[in-house]
Scaffold this motif. Structure first.
Motif, PDB file in Angstrom:
ATOM      1  N   GLU A 169       6.123  15.018  -0.230  1.00  0.00           N
ATOM      2  CA  GLU A 169       4.753  14.754  -0.669  1.00  0.00           C
ATOM      3  C   GLU A 169       4.071  13.732   0.244  1.00  0.00           C
ATOM      4  O   GLU A 169       2.875  13.857   0.532  1.00  0.00           O
ATOM      5  CB  GLU A 169       4.764  14.262  -2.116  1.00  0.00           C
ATOM      6  CG  GLU A 169       3.420  14.207  -2.767  1.00  0.00           C
ATOM      7  CD  GLU A 169       2.815  15.554  -3.115  1.00  0.00           C
ATOM      8  OE1 GLU A 169       1.576  15.601  -3.244  1.00  0.00           O
ATOM      9  OE2 GLU A 169       3.551  16.544  -3.245  1.00  0.00           O
ATOM     10  N   THR A 170       4.812  12.738   0.713  1.00  0.00           N
ATOM     11  CA  THR A 170       4.212  11.721   1.587  1.00  0.00           C
ATOM     12  C   THR A 170       3.818  12.300   2.939  1.00  0.00           C
ATOM     13  O   THR A 170       2.917  11.772   3.585  1.00  0.00           O
ATOM     14  CB  THR A 170       5.149  10.515   1.836  1.00  0.00           C
ATOM     15  OG1 THR A 170       6.295  10.931   2.571  1.00  0.00           O
ATOM     16  CG2 THR A 170       5.542   9.838   0.558  1.00  0.00           C
ATOM     17  N   LEU A 171       4.486  13.366   3.357  1.00  0.00           N
ATOM     18  CA  LEU A 171       4.158  13.977   4.652  1.00  0.00           C
ATOM     19  C   LEU A 171       2.736  14.529   4.677  1.00  0.00           C
ATOM     20  O   LEU A 171       2.157  14.700   5.747  1.00  0.00           O
ATOM     21  CB  LEU A 171       5.155  15.091   4.989  1.00  0.00           C
ATOM     22  CG  LEU A 171       6.586  14.630   5.290  1.00  0.00           C
ATOM     23  CD1 LEU A 171       7.480  15.830   5.534  1.00  0.00           C
ATOM     24  CD2 LEU A 171       6.624  13.673   6.466  1.00  0.00           C
ATOM     25  N   LYS A 210       0.835  -1.198   0.000  1.00  0.00           N
ATOM     26  CA  LYS A 210       0.000   0.000   0.000  1.00  0.00           C
ATOM     27  C   LYS A 210       0.876   1.257   0.000  1.00  0.00           C
ATOM     28  O   LYS A 210       0.620   2.196  -0.752  1.00  0.00           O
ATOM     29  CB  LYS A 210      -0.924  -0.015   1.225  1.00  0.00           C
ATOM     30  CG  LYS A 210      -1.877   1.136   1.285  1.00  0.00           C
ATOM     31  CD  LYS A 210      -2.795   1.007   2.489  1.00  0.00           C
ATOM     32  CE  LYS A 210      -3.717   2.210   2.587  1.00  0.00           C
ATOM     33  NZ  LYS A 210      -4.621   2.129   3.735  1.00  0.00           N
ATOM     34  N   THR A 211       1.915   1.272   0.810  1.00  0.00           N
ATOM     35  CA  THR A 211       2.806   2.431   0.876  1.00  0.00           C
ATOM     36  C   THR A 211       3.565   2.608  -0.440  1.00  0.00           C
ATOM     37  O   THR A 211       3.750   3.732  -0.915  1.00  0.00           O
ATOM     38  CB  THR A 211       3.794   2.298   2.051  1.00  0.00           C
ATOM     39  OG1 THR A 211       3.041   2.154   3.265  1.00  0.00           O
ATOM     40  CG2 THR A 211       4.689   3.514   2.168  1.00  0.00           C
ATOM     41  N   GLU A 212       4.004   1.508  -1.040  1.00  0.00           N
ATOM     42  CA  GLU A 212       4.695   1.600  -2.332  1.00  0.00           C
ATOM     43  C   GLU A 212       3.764   2.154  -3.404  1.00  0.00           C
ATOM     44  O   GLU A 212       4.205   2.925  -4.265  1.00  0.00           O
ATOM     45  CB  GLU A 212       5.237   0.237  -2.741  1.00  0.00           C
ATOM     46  CG  GLU A 212       6.427  -0.202  -1.906  1.00  0.00           C
ATOM     47  CD  GLU A 212       6.857  -1.628  -2.180  1.00  0.00           C
ATOM     48  OE1 GLU A 212       8.061  -1.916  -2.029  1.00  0.00           O
ATOM     49  OE2 GLU A 212       5.996  -2.475  -2.526  1.00  0.00           O
ATOM     50  N   LEU A 213       2.486   1.799  -3.355  1.00  0.00           N
ATOM     51  CA  LEU A 213       1.530   2.357  -4.306  1.00  0.00           C
ATOM     52  C   LEU A 213       1.388   3.867  -4.116  1.00  0.00           C
ATOM     53  O   LEU A 213       1.279   4.610  -5.091  1.00  0.00           O
ATOM     54  CB  LEU A 213       0.167   1.676  -4.179  1.00  0.00           C
ATOM     55  CG  LEU A 213       0.072   0.298  -4.812  1.00  0.00           C
ATOM     56  CD1 LEU A 213      -1.223  -0.387  -4.398  1.00  0.00           C
ATOM     57  CD2 LEU A 213       0.165   0.383  -6.320  1.00  0.00           C
ATOM     58  N   LYS A 241       1.022  10.949   5.655  1.00  0.00           N
ATOM     59  CA  LYS A 241       1.446  10.284   6.888  1.00  0.00           C
ATOM     60  C   LYS A 241       2.889  10.681   7.193  1.00  0.00           C
ATOM     61  O   LYS A 241       3.714  10.787   6.288  1.00  0.00           O
ATOM     62  CB  LYS A 241       1.349   8.769   6.717  1.00  0.00           C
ATOM     63  CG  LYS A 241       1.727   7.985   7.941  1.00  0.00           C
ATOM     64  CD  LYS A 241       1.606   6.491   7.708  1.00  0.00           C
ATOM     65  CE  LYS A 241       2.029   5.740   8.938  1.00  0.00           C
ATOM     66  NZ  LYS A 241       1.981   4.306   8.748  1.00  0.00           N
ATOM     67  N   LYS A 242       3.170  10.837   8.476  1.00  0.00           N
ATOM     68  CA  LYS A 242       4.536  11.166   8.878  1.00  0.00           C
ATOM     69  C   LYS A 242       5.390   9.904   8.801  1.00  0.00           C
ATOM     70  O   LYS A 242       5.041   8.865   9.370  1.00  0.00           O
ATOM     71  CB  LYS A 242       4.548  11.721  10.298  1.00  0.00           C
ATOM     72  CG  LYS A 242       5.918  12.177  10.728  1.00  0.00           C
ATOM     73  CD  LYS A 242       5.898  12.801  12.086  1.00  0.00           C
ATOM     74  CE  LYS A 242       7.315  13.199  12.465  1.00  0.00           C
ATOM     75  NZ  LYS A 242       7.379  13.829  13.769  1.00  0.00           N
ATOM     76  N   ARG A 243       6.462   9.988   8.046  1.00  0.00           N
ATOM     77  CA  ARG A 243       7.440   8.897   7.967  1.00  0.00           C
ATOM     78  C   ARG A 243       8.806   9.533   7.764  1.00  0.00           C
ATOM     79  O   ARG A 243       8.902  10.678   7.349  1.00  0.00           O
ATOM     80  CB  ARG A 243       7.105   7.886   6.874  1.00  0.00           C
ATOM     81  CG  ARG A 243       6.675   8.440   5.560  1.00  0.00           C
ATOM     82  CD  ARG A 243       6.426   7.368   4.498  1.00  0.00           C
ATOM     83  NE  ARG A 243       5.293   6.510   4.661  1.00  0.00           N
ATOM     84  CZ  ARG A 243       4.060   6.756   4.229  1.00  0.00           C
ATOM     85  NH1 ARG A 243       3.796   7.871   3.626  1.00  0.00           N
ATOM     86  NH2 ARG A 243       3.093   5.894   4.392  1.00  0.00           N
TER      87      ARG A 243
END
Length: 127
Positions: A33-35, A10-13, A38-40
């Motif tokens: 962009e991912t922030l 899911k995260t890779e998608l 979700k915070k990672r």
């Protein structure tokens, strides 16, 4: 040489969607962009991008001090593969539950209904 492609998480998608949208992006661009979702950690995103290179989904090219990532697989190819996998693994190779779900749960537009009818007619003609 990239390895044989395997399923995307899911995260890779999510990361692939960002790469498709941007075309070519640095790990920092993808991370930022991912922030929004979700915070990672930056290193987590960088590691995942590098794994996706190994899986054959992305290419990676050095541009000065940064790595640029670019999709090697189209969004349409991934969607087709995900649908095939879902139909095979979840629906036991039958499409009826999928169509029934959308017909019952979603308000299909007139155009969508006409498209589905056309697909069925073309299928029947080719049988």
């Amino acid at each position: 040489m990239p390895k044989k492609r395997s399923d995307l998480s899911k995260t890779e998608l999510i990361l692939m969607n960002i790469c498709w949208k941007k075309g070519t992006a640095s790990a920092r661009d993808v991370f930022e962009e991912t922030l929004k979702v979700k915070k990672r950690g930056y290193q987590t995103v960088k590691t995942m991008l590098d794994r996706m290179v190994s899986k054959g989904y992305l290419s990676r090219e050095k541009f000065g001090p940064i790595w640029l990532y670019k999709p090697l697989v189209s969004r349409a190819q991934i969607i087709a593969g995900e649908i095939d996998s879902f139909v095979s693994n979840v629906l036991d190779h039958t499409f009826t539950p999928l169509f029934a779900h959308f017909a019952e749960k979603e308000n299909l537009s007139h155009d969508e209904i006409e498209t589905l009818k056309k697909i069925i007619e073309e299928y029947e003609e080719n049988e």
